[in-house]
Design a protein around this motif. Structure first.
Motif: not given
Length: 619
Positions: A250-253, A265-268, A577-589, A608-613
């Motif tokens: 879920l990303i909020i713009r 801004e687009e926030f995870f 929806v590029a921000s969702t793809e970036r969050s999936f990269s974090k999910l895999k890590l 959220i600590l990683s993506i919104e650092s």
């Protein structure tokens, strides 16, 4: 605990817009109860009165803390919620001798604690010193938690024992800090000498800190960013994690109204577990998510997904279901995904897709440039429309002269590698039939180069043009609503009749029944004035001001409320929806094969600590 409560004071609700629950008679608590009216009409703050949101009751803070005798007053025991008679009850209570004694005790204790003049002064000094030590310890532990989360590193290893091989990353970093830091060195000494059993280094404390920090970051994003701008967009996408669990991000713009200059801004916010991947199942999760985050789904002004059927289907998809309850939640298919589908359609349109790489290199290079631009979190709708118009213009020009240029470049490459430059003679069946209808004399003059141009090049480019216009028709729809606000030159060029028509159009598209986002008359008057006030560089330069620059100017002037609302909604509409793809990269890590059993709370906390650092670092 009493000392701590006295130092902090009673916690009072400060939001005057708070809606309090009603009782069976329709009565509820009011902020007026906090004010004591004197006979001369002066007002006096009842600082001792506390309202509990959880219990929906009021209490006397000082009586609750310092009562030494049994009392019949419910304000000191179970609390009161008799709103009808509360005013009279408060008057009786605040004039009672017991209340005055406890009020005096509270104030004397507060003053003595501030001056460090309590009877147990020595004990207080020890407590204060011990408190400072634990504060310093917790600061360092929180720093390590933040560092590991930001860099997607595992916290736990094979054991959790200090100074042993194969203990976890968390303990290893803490031990490294203790090598030079006197606070942590003293902390480890106390642990080894068994002076304390509360070391706050276990995995349970780590999890608790992760969840607490993530909760604070999420609350800050919602309170300081999303709620302040009011309108927002939801961007969703789904993927399988390492444990084969379907996760929806879920990303909020929204427009960041605090930043100078303005920016989007687009926030995870979180990953959501999906059990049912149908349109209904996804929509139910989406509908529940804003409620849990204290967000109003009626303020959604944009929805962005990929081109999956369960998302965009016009009958049963998430898009349709959200529009049914909120017709102002404008849908935008992902621009980058649409570009990929254009390429797929181009490839499928020609059987010789691999035969002329020079043409494909030119096409892919240009599309890749646009795709990378669209992937930016700050990408604006007006800028995206201009980029896509430029891409269409490129293909129209490429259709006229691109083939000759490609032939020339291909010959140069062939000669440089000593390969004979020639075009394949093979033609498809449709082309053969067409050639059979041409007279022999005319057919002899047609070269294989012309045949290749007709059979391949024109088909490829024409397919690109057709698909670009059809797959991005939604952007053309948005342009029909917001296009006159896209840049300074368009805005200033409108005469009154045209401007009035545009304002009426945007008002009608931003209403739901009797609920309006825009006042057409107010917007028209403000835009007429804005046309006169905009500086020359906003519309006369080679690069006229974009929508966000015009909004920034309107904000500085502080006299265009309807204009600001219109631009805020325009900038909120998502492009990709590029921000969702970036969050999936974090999910895999974060949730890898070796860490596939972590709880959803820990996963969301780390994410959220990683993506919104950067946000965490700022706030």
């Amino acid at each position: 605990m009493k000392d701590l409560l006295v130092e902090k004071g009673p916690n009072r609700e400060v939001d005057t817009n708070t809606i309090f629950p009603k009782d069976s008679l329709g009565r509820h608590f009011s902020f007026d109860f906090f004010i004591r009216k004197l006979r001369n009409d002066d007002s006096f703050d009842r600082k001792w009165l506390v309202y509990s949101k959880e219990l929906d009751k009021v209490f006397c803070f000082c009586f609750k803390l310092f009562k030494t005798i049994r009392t019949k007053s419910s304000l000191a025991t179970e609390g009161i919620k008799d709103w009808k008679h509360l005013s009279e009850t408060l008057k009786q209570h605040e004039n009672s001798s017991n209340h005055m004694d406890n009020l005096r005790t509270w104030n004397e204790t507060r003053i003595r604690l501030n001056k460090n003049e309590t009877i147990d002064k020595k004990i207080q000094e020890i407590i204060k010193k011990d408190t400072e030590h634990w504060k310093e310890v917790m600061v360092r532990i929180i720093y390590v938690v933040k560092c590991l989360a930001k860099n997607n590193l595992a916290f736990r290893g094979t054991n959790e024992k200090n100074y042993e091989n194969s203990n976890d990353n968390f303990l290893s970093v803490i031990e490294s800090i203790a090598e030079w830091d006197p606070v942590m060195k003293e902390h480890f000494r106390m642990i080894q000498d068994k002076e304390t059993h509360n070391h706050y280094l276990s995995h349970k404390i780590q999890n608790e800190l992760i969840e607490m920090l993530a909760s604070e970051v999420k609350c800050a994003i919602i309170k300081k960013k999303i709620k302040k701008t009011k309108y927002f967009s939801v961007i969703l996408d789904c993927t399988l994690d390492a444990s084969h669990q379907e996760q929806m991000t879920l990303i909020i713009r929204c427009v960041d109204l605090e930043s100078v200059p303005l920016k989007v801004e687009e926030f995870f916010l979180e990953f959501l577990i999906i059990e049912d991947t149908s349109g209904l199942g996804l929509f139910n999760v989406l509908q529940d998510a804003p409620k849990s985050l204290d967000l109003d789904i009626n303020y959604v002004r944009g929805q962005g997904y990929d081109n999956g059927a369960n998302m965009k289907d016009k009958h049963q998809g998430v898009k349709k279901r959200l529009l049914d309850i909120n017709n102002r939640a404008f849908y935008m298919p992902c621009g980058c995904h649409s570009l990929n589908l254009v390429l797929c359609d181009m490839t499928n349109s020609c059987q010789k897709a691999k035969t002329f790489f020079v043409i494909w290199y030119d096409i892919l290079y240009k599309i890749n440039l646009i795709s990378k631009k669209l992937q930016s979190k700050e990408m604006l709708l007006d800028v995206a429309v201009k980029n896509l118009e430029g891409l269409i213009n490129y293909f129209e020009g490429y259709r006229e002269n691109g083939f000759d240029f490609a032939i020339s470049e291909a010959k140069e490459i062939a000669n440089s590698v000593k390969v004979k430059p020639e075009i394949p003679q093979k033609r498809n069946q449709k082309r053969k039939q067409h050639f059979d209808e041409i007279p022999n004399t005319e057919r002899e003059h047609q070269s294989s180069q012309e045949a290749f141009k007709m059979d391949y090049f024109f088909i490829l480019v024409d397919m690109a043009l057709v698909q670009l216009k059809s797959r991005f028709e939604q952007m053309q729809y948005f342009e029909s609503i917001f296009g006159f606000l896209f840049d300074g030159s368009k805005l200033v060029s409108l005469v009154d009749d045209e401007l009035k028509k545009c304002c009426l159009n945007i008002e009608s598209n931003l209403k739901n029944g009797e609920d309006y986002d825009i006042d057409e008359d107010g917007l028209f008057i403000e835009l007429k004035l804005l046309q006169k006030m905009l500086p020359d560089e906003a519309y006369k330069s080679r690069s006229p001001w974009t929508s966000i620059q015009i909004m920034e100017y309107a904000r500085r002037m502080d006299m265009f409320p309807n204009v600001l609302v219109a631009y805020r909604i325009l900038l909120t509409v998502p492009v990709t929806v590029a921000s969702t793809e970036r969050s999936f990269s974090k999910l895999k890590l974060l949730k890898s094969y070796l860490r596939s059993t972590m709880t959803q709370e820990r996963l969301n906390g780390l994410a959220i600590l990683s993506i919104e650092s950067d946000f965490f670092k700022k706030y």
